[in-house]
Design an enzyme around this catalytic site. Structure first.
Site, PDB file in Angstrom:
ATOM      1  N   THR A 106       3.249  -5.682  14.137  1.00  0.00           N
ATOM      2  CA  THR A 106       3.513  -5.917  15.562  1.00  0.00           C
ATOM      3  C   THR A 106       3.986  -7.358  15.738  1.00  0.00           C
ATOM      4  OG1 THR A 106       1.738  -4.371  16.078  1.00  0.00           O
ATOM      5  CG2 THR A 106       2.453  -5.813  17.856  1.00  0.00           C
TER       6      THR A 106
ATOM      7  N   LEU B  36      -2.556  11.671  15.723  1.00  0.00           N
ATOM      8  CA  LEU B  36      -3.791  11.534  14.943  1.00  0.00           C
ATOM      9  C   LEU B  36      -4.753  10.568  15.630  1.00  0.00           C
ATOM     10  CD1 LEU B  36      -2.252  11.412  11.360  1.00  0.00           C
ATOM     11  CD2 LEU B  36      -3.703  13.219  12.289  1.00  0.00           C
TER      12      LEU B  36
ATOM     13  N   TYR C  99       0.823  -1.215   0.000  1.00  0.00           N
ATOM     14  CA  TYR C  99       0.000   0.000   0.000  1.00  0.00           C
ATOM     15  C   TYR C  99       0.853   1.260   0.000  1.00  0.00           C
ATOM     16  CZ  TYR C  99      -4.268  -2.623   0.485  1.00  0.00           C
ATOM     17  OH  TYR C  99      -5.330  -3.448   0.217  1.00  0.00           O
TER      18      TYR C  99
ATOM     19  N   LYS D 181     -11.592   2.061   6.177  1.00  0.00           N
ATOM     20  CA  LYS D 181     -12.113   3.389   5.866  1.00  0.00           C
ATOM     21  C   LYS D 181     -12.578   3.368   4.422  1.00  0.00           C
ATOM     22  CE  LYS D 181      -8.978   6.722   5.283  1.00  0.00           C
ATOM     23  NZ  LYS D 181      -7.692   7.491   5.254  1.00  0.00           N
TER      24      LYS D 181
ATOM     25  N   GLY E  29       4.650   1.164  -0.924  1.00  0.00           N
ATOM     26  CA  GLY E  29       5.607   1.060  -2.026  1.00  0.00           C
ATOM     27  C   GLY E  29       4.949   1.285  -3.380  1.00  0.00           C
TER      28      GLY E  29
ATOM     29  N   CYS F 157      -1.731   0.913  10.601  1.00  0.00           N
ATOM     30  CA  CYS F 157      -0.664   1.732  11.189  1.00  0.00           C
ATOM     31  C   CYS F 157      -0.909   2.254  12.597  1.00  0.00           C
ATOM     32  CB  CYS F 157      -0.378   2.913  10.275  1.00  0.00           C
ATOM     33  SG  CYS F 157       0.311   2.404   8.711  1.00  0.00           S
ATOM     34  N   PHE F 158      -2.076   2.869  12.842  1.00  0.00           N
ATOM     35  CA  PHE F 158      -2.253   3.593  14.106  1.00  0.00           C
ATOM     36  C   PHE F 158      -1.942   2.706  15.312  1.00  0.00           C
ATOM     37  CE2 PHE F 158      -5.368   7.226  12.773  1.00  0.00           C
ATOM     38  CZ  PHE F 158      -4.369   7.768  12.008  1.00  0.00           C
TER      39      PHE F 158
HETATM   40  N1  NAD Z   1      -0.417   1.540   4.723  1.00  0.00           N
HETATM   41  C1  NAD Z   1      -0.244   2.807   5.054  1.00  0.00           C
HETATM   42  O1  NAD Z   1      -1.153   3.617   4.992  1.00  0.00           O
HETATM   43  C2  NAD Z   1       1.109   3.294   5.524  1.00  0.00           C
HETATM   44  C3  NAD Z   1       1.345   4.671   5.597  1.00  0.00           C
HETATM   45  C4  NAD Z   1       2.594   5.109   5.994  1.00  0.00           C
HETATM   46  C5  NAD Z   1       3.575   4.192   6.317  1.00  0.00           C
HETATM   47  N2  NAD Z   1       3.320   2.863   6.267  1.00  0.00           N
HETATM   48  C6  NAD Z   1       4.403   1.936   6.579  1.00  0.00           C
HETATM   49  O2  NAD Z   1       4.963   1.460   5.365  1.00  0.00           O
HETATM   50  C7  NAD Z   1       5.406   0.100   5.517  1.00  0.00           C
HETATM   51  C8  NAD Z   1       4.747  -0.780   4.476  1.00  0.00           C
HETATM   52  O3  NAD Z   1       3.346  -0.764   4.683  1.00  0.00           O
HETATM   53  P1  NAD Z   1       2.335  -1.342   3.606  1.00  0.00           P
HETATM   54  O4  NAD Z   1       0.973  -0.961   4.076  1.00  0.00           O
HETATM   55  O5  NAD Z   1       2.768  -0.955   2.240  1.00  0.00           O
HETATM   56  O6  NAD Z   1       2.579  -2.920   3.811  1.00  0.00           O
HETATM   57  P2  NAD Z   1       2.136  -4.091   2.840  1.00  0.00           P
HETATM   58  O7  NAD Z   1       2.031  -5.305   3.674  1.00  0.00           O
HETATM   59  O8  NAD Z   1       0.973  -3.663   2.010  1.00  0.00           O
HETATM   60  O9  NAD Z   1       3.370  -4.266   1.830  1.00  0.00           O
HETATM   61  C9  NAD Z   1       4.634  -4.737   2.188  1.00  0.00           C
HETATM   62  C10 NAD Z   1       5.159  -5.616   1.065  1.00  0.00           C
HETATM   63  O10 NAD Z   1       6.511  -5.943   1.352  1.00  0.00           O
HETATM   64  C11 NAD Z   1       6.773  -7.234   0.826  1.00  0.00           C
HETATM   65  N3  NAD Z   1       7.988  -7.782   1.425  1.00  0.00           N
HETATM   66  C12 NAD Z   1       8.203  -8.141   2.716  1.00  0.00           C
HETATM   67  N4  NAD Z   1       9.455  -8.592   2.882  1.00  0.00           N
HETATM   68  C13 NAD Z   1      10.063  -8.522   1.681  1.00  0.00           C
HETATM   69  C14 NAD Z   1      11.371  -8.837   1.202  1.00  0.00           C
HETATM   70  N5  NAD Z   1      12.311  -9.287   2.034  1.00  0.00           N
HETATM   71  N6  NAD Z   1      11.638  -8.653  -0.110  1.00  0.00           N
HETATM   72  C15 NAD Z   1      10.693  -8.186  -0.942  1.00  0.00           C
HETATM   73  N7  NAD Z   1       9.444  -7.852  -0.556  1.00  0.00           N
HETATM   74  C16 NAD Z   1       9.135  -8.022   0.739  1.00  0.00           C
HETATM   75  C17 NAD Z   1       5.515  -8.002   1.171  1.00  0.00           C
HETATM   76  O11 NAD Z   1       5.391  -9.151   0.333  1.00  0.00           O
HETATM   77  C18 NAD Z   1       4.438  -6.955   0.897  1.00  0.00           C
HETATM   78  O12 NAD Z   1       3.904  -7.038  -0.405  1.00  0.00           O
HETATM   79  C19 NAD Z   1       5.076  -0.282   6.952  1.00  0.00           C
HETATM   80  O13 NAD Z   1       6.198  -0.060   7.753  1.00  0.00           O
HETATM   81  C20 NAD Z   1       3.983   0.708   7.332  1.00  0.00           C
HETATM   82  O14 NAD Z   1       3.944   0.955   8.709  1.00  0.00           O
HETATM   83  C21 NAD Z   1       2.108   2.400   5.851  1.00  0.00           C
END
Ligand code: NAD
Length: 459
Positions: free
Chosen positions: A95, A224, A13, A336, A15, A273-274
Site C-alpha cells: 500500500t 475471503l 514469499y 498464521k 516468487g 495481502c488481504f
Molecule cells: N504472500 C502471499 O501470500 C501472496 C499470495 C499471492 C499473491 N501475492 C502477491 O505477490 C507479490 C509478491 O508478494 P511477496 O509476498 O512474495 O512479497 P515479498 O516482499 O516477500 O517479495 C518481493 C521481493 O521482490 C524484490 N524486489 C522488489 N523490487 C525488485 C526489483 N526491481 N528487482 C528485483 N527484485 C525486486 C524484493 O527485494 C523482495 O524480495 C505481491 O504483489 C503480493 O500481493 C502474495
C-alpha cells in the site's frame, strides 16, 4: 512457442515457492529467480536448508531437489532477463505510504522499475507475466513502457495471479484449485498453459481476458477476508447473547450454499495481502466514482480493525482495568501458523495497544526471530526503538515465556501450543492465571478445569 528459460523477478514469499515448484515439475525448463536483496538471495543459496528466507512446510525438499539442476537464485537481474523467454514479475506491491492514494492505493513503483529494467535488458522477444497482485488495468501501463523502447523487441503481457496461501503454499502449488491466466495473445497464453499443464489438470487452468484475471485476484482476497470479518462480527454478538460462535459457524457451514471454510472467528486476519488488496479495490472503486461499492468493501477492514482492538480492550478490562507493569505472554507472532511471515499480523496491533497501557510483553513464536518482532513494532512508530526493547522481550522457550506471567494471549494458531504441559505453565504463572485465546485453539474446558481464567472470542 515452447518456454525453455524462465526468469522471475522477486524472490519473496510468492516468487520463491512458485518458481521452485515450476522448476521441480518442469525439469526441462531453466528457472532463475533474481532479487536485488543480496541477503535474501544468499539465504536461498544457503547449503543449510533451514536457513531459507521463507519458511513453508515442504519447501526445503522442493528446493533441495531442483536447486543447481534447473533452479537458480541470483542477483544478476539483467542477465537473467536477457536469457529468458518468459519473465515473471513477482515483486512486492505494498500500500502506498505517500502522495495521492496514500494508505489505500497499491504502490506500483517496484513494478514500473521492473518494466523499465526488462525493457532495457531485453534483446529478444519475451512473454512478461504479472505474478504480483495488481490493480486492474496495470497491464496497460506495462504495455506502454515495454512497447515504447524502440528496440524492436516484442513483448506479450499475461496476468497470472497467485492464489497460494502461506503455510500451505507447496500443497497449494502442487494441487491448485485453479490456475488463472489472462492475456490477449493466444500463443503466449498457450505457452504459459503448457508450463502449468506439466502437472495441473488442463480443466483447472482457466484462461480469461487480462482485466478479468487482474480483477479476479483482488476479488478472491476480498471475498475471503469478508468471510472472516462476517464471522468476527457475529462473534461479538455471540459474546453478548450467550450464543457460541463455533456452534453458529458449524450450523451455517453445513449449508452447502455457505460451506464450512473460512468461518473460524479469531482476533482478525493479517498477512501482507488481504488488507492491502481490499484497500486497493476500494481505491479503484472510488477512482471510478463507485462510492457504494467502495464503502461496502471498506467495512471488511473496519470490522477487522475493530476485532483486534476489541481483543486488546478485553484483556485490559478483564485484568481489572490495568495491565500497567503486568507481564503478558504472547504465544505466536506470525500472522498464521506454518509461516515465518509477520506482515500485518494481528499480534503487532494487539501488542501495540497493550504497550500503550504499559504492559510488558514476552513473545514466543516457533519461527519468528526477535529482530523481526522489534522491526514490526519499530515500523509502527508508536514509541522509540529503545522503549520497544525495554517493554518487549522475545524468548526461545514457551515455558520461560510464561514464567511469572499475569496472562497468556494466543495470537497464532501454531499446533504445538495445544501440546504444552498447561498444568506446569499455570503453576509458574501469577494468579489468577488468565488465558486469552485469540485463535480459539485451546480446549477451554480443560483450561477451566486446570484453574485458568480462560477467555475465547465469541463465547
Ligand atoms: N504472500 C502471499 O501470500 C501472496 C499470495 C499471492 C499473491 N501475492 C502477491 O505477490 C507479490 C509478491 O508478494 P511477496 O509476498 O512474495 O512479497 P515479498 O516482499 O516477500 O517479495 C518481493 C521481493 O521482490 C524484490 N524486489 C522488489 N523490487 C525488485 C526489483 N526491481 N528487482 C528485483 N527484485 C525486486 C524484493 O527485494 C523482495 O524480495 C505481491 O504483489 C503480493 O500481493 C502474495
Amino acid at each position: 512457442m515452447k518456454v525453455k528459460k524462465i526468469c522471475c523477478i522477486g524472490a519473496g514469499y510468492v516468487g520463491g515457492p512458485t518458481m521452485s515448484v515450476i522448476a521441480q515439475k518442469c525439469p526441462d525448463i531453466t528457472v532463475t529467480i533474481v532479487d536485488i536483496n543480496e541477503q535474501r538471495i544468499a539465504a536461498w543459496n544457503d547449503s543449510d536448508l533451514s536457513k531459507l528466507p521463507v519458511y513453508e512446510p515442504g519447501l526445503a525438499g522442493v528446493v533441495a531437489e531442483a536447486r543447481g539442476r534447473n533452479l537458480f537464485f541470483s542477483t544478476d537481474v539483467d542477465t537473467a532477463i536477457a536469457d529468458a523467454d518468459m519473465v515473471f514479475i513477482s515483486v512486492n506491491t505494498p500500500t502506498k505510504t505517500y502522495g495521492k492514494g496514500k494508505g489505500m492505493a497499491a504502490d506500483l513503483k517496484f513494478i514500473e522499475l521492473c518494466a523499465r529494467q526488462i525493457a532495457a535488458a531485453s534483446k529478444s522477444d519475451k512473454i512478461i507475466v504479472e505474478k504480483s497482485t495488481l490493480p486492474v488495468r496495470t497491464a496497460e501501463a506495462l504495455k506502454s513502457i515495454l512497447h515504447n523502447t524502440g528496440s524492436g523487441v516484442n513483448f506479450h503481457i499475461l496476468s497470472n495471479p497467485e492464489f497460494l496461501a502461506e503455510g500451505t503454499a507447496i500443497e497449494d502449488l502442487h494441487d491448485p484449485d485453479r490456475v488463472l491466466i489472462g492475456g490477449e495473445n493466444a500463443e503466449a497464453v498457450q505457452a504459459l498453459v503448457d508450463v502449468y499443464a506439466s502437472w495441473v489438470p488442463r480443466e483447472r487452468i482457466l484462461t480469461t481476458n487480462l482485466w478479468s484475471s487482474e480483477l479476479s485476484k483482488l476479488t478472491a482476497n476480498a471475498f475471503l477476508a469478508q468471510r472472516v470479518s462476517s464471522i468476527n462480527a457475529i462473534s461479538e454478538l455471540c459474546e453478548r447473547t450467550g450464543a457460541n460462535v463455533d456452534e453458529v459457524a458449524r450450523a451455517i457451514g453445513t449449508d452447502s450454499r455457505i460451506g464450512p471454510k473460512f468461518l473460524k472467528a479469531s482476533v482478525g486476519f493479517g498477512g501482507s495481502c488481504f488488507q492491502k488488496d481490499i484497500l486497493n479495490l476500494v481505491y479503484i472503486a472510488r477512482s471510478y466514482g463507485l462510492q457504494e461499492v467502495a464503502h461496502y468493501w471498506e467495512q471488511v477492514i473496519t470490522m477487522n480493525d475493530h476485532q483486534k482492538h476489541r481483543f486488546a480492550d478485553n484483556i485490559v478490562q478483564t485484568m481489572y482495568n490495568t495491565v500497567s507493569g503486568k507481564k503478558i505472554t504472547f504465544l505466536g507472532w506470525a500472522f498464521k501458523k506454518d509461516t515465518n511471515d509477520t506482515r500485518e499480523s494481528a499480534a503487532i496491533y494487539v501488542a501495540d495497544a497493550l504497550l500503550s497501557e504499559e504492559a510488558s510483553i514476552v513473545v514466543y513464536d516457533p519461527k519468528v526471530t526477535a529482530e523481526q518482532v522489534y522491526a514490526d513494532l519499530d515500523y509502527l512508530g508508536t514509541r522509540t526503538p529503545a522503549e520497544n526493547r525495554r517493554l518487549v522481550s522475545v524468548v526461545g522457550d514457551p515455558y520461560d515465556a510464561a514464567e511469572r506471567a499475569h496472562a497468556i494471549a494466543v495470537l497464532t494458531e501454531w499446533d504445538e501450543f495445544k501440546t504444552y504441559d498447561w498444568h506446569r505453565i499455570k503453576d509458574h504463572m501469577m494468579k489468577p492465571a488468565f488465558v486469552f485465546d485469540g485463535r480459539k485453539l485451546l480446549s477451554g474446558s480443560k483450561l477451566d478445569e486446570l484453574g485458568f481464567q480462560y477467555y475465547a472470542i465469541g463465547e
